[in-house]
Design a protein around this motif. Sequence first.
Motif, mmCIF file in Angstrom:
data_model
loop_
_atom_site.group_PDB
_atom_site.id
_atom_site.type_symbol
_atom_site.label_atom_id
_atom_site.label_comp_id
_atom_site.label_asym_id
_atom_site.label_seq_id
_atom_site.Cartn_x
_atom_site.Cartn_y
_atom_site.Cartn_z
ATOM 1 N N ASP A 1 -0.996 -4.381 8.357
ATOM 2 C CA ASP A 1 -1.278 -4.654 7.121
ATOM 3 C C ASP A 1 -2.854 -4.502 7.029
ATOM 4 O O ASP A 1 -3.482 -5.141 7.927
ATOM 5 C CB ASP A 1 -0.781 -6.147 6.795
ATOM 6 C CG ASP A 1 -1.403 -6.260 5.161
ATOM 7 O OD1 ASP A 1 -1.181 -5.280 4.502
ATOM 8 O OD2 ASP A 1 -1.546 -7.396 4.778
ATOM 9 N N PRO B 1 -5.636 -4.924 4.620
ATOM 10 C CA PRO B 1 -6.017 -5.684 3.411
ATOM 11 C C PRO B 1 -7.399 -4.545 2.788
ATOM 12 O O PRO B 1 -7.329 -4.164 1.630
ATOM 13 C CB PRO B 1 -6.700 -6.797 3.774
ATOM 14 C CG PRO B 1 -6.079 -7.156 4.897
ATOM 15 C CD PRO B 1 -5.540 -6.028 5.922
ATOM 16 N N ARG C 1 -6.230 -1.304 1.408
ATOM 17 C CA ARG C 1 -5.409 -1.715 0.219
ATOM 18 C C ARG C 1 -6.254 -1.704 -1.019
ATOM 19 O O ARG C 1 -6.309 -1.317 -2.021
ATOM 20 C CB ARG C 1 -4.561 -2.854 0.064
ATOM 21 C CG ARG C 1 -3.301 -3.049 1.024
ATOM 22 C CD ARG C 1 -2.479 -3.994 1.183
ATOM 23 N NE ARG C 1 -1.737 -4.283 -0.051
ATOM 24 C CZ ARG C 1 -0.556 -3.623 -0.489
ATOM 25 N NH1 ARG C 1 -0.132 -2.784 0.516
ATOM 26 N NH2 ARG C 1 0.146 -3.774 -1.689
ATOM 27 N N ARG C 2 -7.552 -2.412 -0.594
ATOM 28 C CA ARG C 2 -8.568 -2.751 -1.702
ATOM 29 C C ARG C 2 -9.088 -1.162 -2.093
ATOM 30 O O ARG C 2 -9.351 -0.920 -3.077
ATOM 31 C CB ARG C 2 -9.707 -3.669 -0.975
ATOM 32 C CG ARG C 2 -9.405 -5.026 -1.506
ATOM 33 C CD ARG C 2 -10.284 -5.813 -1.246
ATOM 34 N NE ARG C 2 -11.302 -5.778 0.128
ATOM 35 C CZ ARG C 2 -11.046 -6.468 1.089
ATOM 36 N NH1 ARG C 2 -9.910 -7.353 1.185
ATOM 37 N NH2 ARG C 2 -11.579 -6.369 2.472
#
Length: 209
Positions: free
Chosen positions: A134, A136, A139-140
């Motif tokens: 994952d 983050p 994704r941001r």
Amino acid sequence: MSHDSQSSYFTLFQLPQHLHLDAAALEKQFYALSRKLHPDRFASKPAAEQEAALAASSELNDAYRTLKDPILRTQYLLKLEGVELEEQSKAATDAARATGIEKKQVVPPELLEEVFELNMQLQEMRAAKQMGEDEPELRRDLMTTKDAFDAKMVETQAELEGLWTAWDAAVDAGDEAAKARVRDAMVALLNKRSYLRNLVRDVNDALGL
């Protein structure tokens, strides 16, 4: 070369070939014409007349659905003007998805750099997913990119509405040169809009939205 306007959807509703349309007038005409073609009126008529009324009713529904939607209306008018927006069409999209062959869409020059960066981000995201990681931060970054492309979609819509106004003025003035300029600008803008929409879809897919 434009098609015979005698048989266009605009003529059917007795409307000018404008891109800003009076929605209330369109709806009123639609219901008036629908009543004339209602099956009950043809119940006692010969089968041929019933079939003709059914076909006319079907065309009327298609015409109403097309003219009511501003983007479909623009694409339809461009088609009347002899421009076929194949890359816009749903059939082309479905065929591309079914065969796995990408539709040939030219990247709008002003988006080249951003599209290159987006593709890098998408590759990183896919690689991270395959590794079961994952990311983050990634994704941001993708969310920020998505917001930027969403904003461009809004800008494109505003530009398109400006072109509708210019088109209507050119039609009213009978200015063929102005019509040709606006037509070309609308084609470029619709292609850009279609391209942006696909980019946003790709980002949404990557983010699982």
